[in-house]
Design a protein around this motif. Structure first.
Motif, PDB file in Angstrom:
ATOM      1  N   PHE A   1       0.832  -1.199   0.000  1.00 18.67           N
ATOM      2  CA  PHE A   1       0.000   0.000   0.000  1.00 18.67           C
ATOM      3  C   PHE A   1       0.869   1.253   0.000  1.00 18.67           C
ATOM      4  O   PHE A   1       0.662   2.171  -0.801  1.00 18.67           O
ATOM      5  N   ILE A   2       1.856   1.293   0.872  1.00 19.58           N
ATOM      6  CA  ILE A   2       2.761   2.441   0.969  1.00 19.58           C
ATOM      7  C   ILE A   2       3.493   2.640  -0.357  1.00 19.58           C
ATOM      8  O   ILE A   2       3.589   3.756  -0.870  1.00 19.58           O
ATOM      9  N   SER A   3       4.000   1.569  -0.924  1.00 16.98           N
ATOM     10  CA  SER A   3       4.723   1.638  -2.194  1.00 16.98           C
ATOM     11  C   SER A   3       3.825   2.147  -3.315  1.00 16.98           C
ATOM     12  O   SER A   3       4.220   3.019  -4.102  1.00 16.98           O
ATOM     13  N   MET A   4       2.619   1.617  -3.417  1.00 13.18           N
ATOM     14  CA  MET A   4       1.686   2.036  -4.471  1.00 13.18           C
ATOM     15  C   MET A   4       1.325   3.506  -4.347  1.00 13.18           C
ATOM     16  O   MET A   4       1.380   4.253  -5.318  1.00 13.18           O
ATOM     17  N   VAL A   5       0.969   3.939  -3.147  1.00 14.04           N
ATOM     18  CA  VAL A   5       0.588   5.336  -2.946  1.00 14.04           C
ATOM     19  C   VAL A   5       1.770   6.262  -3.224  1.00 14.04           C
ATOM     20  O   VAL A   5       1.620   7.293  -3.882  1.00 14.04           O
TER      21      VAL A   5
ATOM     22  N   ASN B   1       2.523  11.941  -9.966  1.00 15.59           N
ATOM     23  CA  ASN B   1       1.449  12.905 -10.151  1.00 15.59           C
ATOM     24  C   ASN B   1       0.307  12.270 -10.947  1.00 15.59           C
ATOM     25  O   ASN B   1      -0.239  12.869 -11.876  1.00 15.59           O
ATOM     26  N   ALA B   2      -0.010  11.032 -10.581  1.00 12.86           N
ATOM     27  CA  ALA B   2      -1.021  10.259 -11.292  1.00 12.86           C
ATOM     28  C   ALA B   2      -2.396  10.907 -11.178  1.00 12.86           C
ATOM     29  O   ALA B   2      -2.714  11.556 -10.187  1.00 12.86           O
ATOM     30  N   THR B   3      -3.173  10.734 -12.217  1.00 12.86           N
ATOM     31  CA  THR B   3      -4.545  11.211 -12.226  1.00 12.86           C
ATOM     32  C   THR B   3      -5.461   9.999 -12.311  1.00 12.86           C
ATOM     33  O   THR B   3      -5.521   9.327 -13.334  1.00 12.86           O
ATOM     34  N   LEU B   4      -6.125   9.708 -11.226  1.00 13.81           N
ATOM     35  CA  LEU B   4      -7.050   8.583 -11.138  1.00 13.81           C
ATOM     36  C   LEU B   4      -8.395   9.099 -10.675  1.00 13.81           C
ATOM     37  O   LEU B   4      -8.478  10.118 -10.002  1.00 13.81           O
ATOM     38  N   CYS B   5      -9.453   8.363 -11.007  1.00 14.14           N
ATOM     39  CA  CYS B   5     -10.752   8.729 -10.444  1.00 14.14           C
ATOM     40  C   CYS B   5     -11.289   7.631  -9.528  1.00 14.14           C
ATOM     41  O   CYS B   5     -12.135   7.889  -8.690  1.00 14.14           O
ATOM     42  N   PHE B   6     -10.790   6.399  -9.642  1.00 15.47           N
ATOM     43  CA  PHE B   6     -11.288   5.274  -8.850  1.00 15.47           C
ATOM     44  C   PHE B   6     -10.113   4.401  -8.429  1.00 15.47           C
ATOM     45  O   PHE B   6      -9.255   4.079  -9.253  1.00 15.47           O
ATOM     46  N   LEU B   7     -10.087   4.014  -7.161  1.00 17.80           N
ATOM     47  CA  LEU B   7      -9.053   3.111  -6.677  1.00 17.80           C
ATOM     48  C   LEU B   7      -9.641   2.239  -5.573  1.00 17.80           C
ATOM     49  O   LEU B   7     -10.248   2.752  -4.639  1.00 17.80           O
TER      50      LEU B   7
ATOM     51  N   SER C   1       0.762   7.902   6.952  1.00 17.55           N
ATOM     52  CA  SER C   1       1.221   8.946   6.033  1.00 17.55           C
ATOM     53  C   SER C   1       0.741   8.661   4.613  1.00 17.55           C
ATOM     54  O   SER C   1       0.270   9.569   3.910  1.00 17.55           O
ATOM     55  N   ALA C   2       0.848   7.412   4.178  1.00 15.44           N
ATOM     56  CA  ALA C   2       0.391   7.036   2.840  1.00 15.44           C
ATOM     57  C   ALA C   2      -1.123   7.205   2.718  1.00 15.44           C
ATOM     58  O   ALA C   2      -1.620   7.659   1.683  1.00 15.44           O
ATOM     59  N   LEU C   3      -1.867   6.859   3.768  1.00 17.09           N
ATOM     60  CA  LEU C   3      -3.317   7.027   3.765  1.00 17.09           C
ATOM     61  C   LEU C   3      -3.686   8.496   3.585  1.00 17.09           C
ATOM     62  O   LEU C   3      -4.547   8.835   2.768  1.00 17.09           O
TER      63      LEU C   3
END
Length: 110
Positions: free
Chosen positions: A11-15, A22-28, A49-51
């Motif tokens: 989770f930490i790595s992905m975030v 500077n990814a642009t996502l709308c759903f995760l 921190s990642a959360l």
């Protein structure tokens, strides 16, 4: 990424990667992953921190599913703080199936 075995390190790595790119996502969706089952205090701090970064720093993110990820009252303050940041663009946050009780709900509503 729902219904996998993503833990706090994943989770930490992905975030971190999403924020750095500077990814642009709308759903995760991280639904049904043991993200907040901590094995150390450092993992706890890093995951909090990642959360916060996930909720407040990913441009255009409108929907996050964190259901069944072992979130408890301790994470509610981080979530509440991130939701009130000016950068937050969420319209839906799934926290179903976690360990949040009345105390955590009070923090989220404060």
């Amino acid at each position: 990424l729902g219904y996998n075995r993503v833990g706090s390190r994943g989770f930490i790595s992905m975030v971190t990667q999403l924020v750095d790119a500077n990814a642009t996502l709308c759903f995760l969706s991280f639904y049904n992953n043991p993200i907040f089952s901590f094995t150390s205090a450092q993992s706890d701090r890093d995951a909090h921190s990642a959360l916060h970064s996930l909720i407040s720093q990913i441009t255009g993110l409108r929907f996050i599913s964190l259901g069944c990820t072992d979130i408890g009252n301790a994470e509610c303050e981080t979530i509440s703080d991130a939701l009130t940041s000016e950068e937050c663009s969420l319209v839906f946050l799934d926290l179903s199936g976690n360990q949040i009780n009345d105390e955590g709900v009070a923090v989220l509503c404060a």
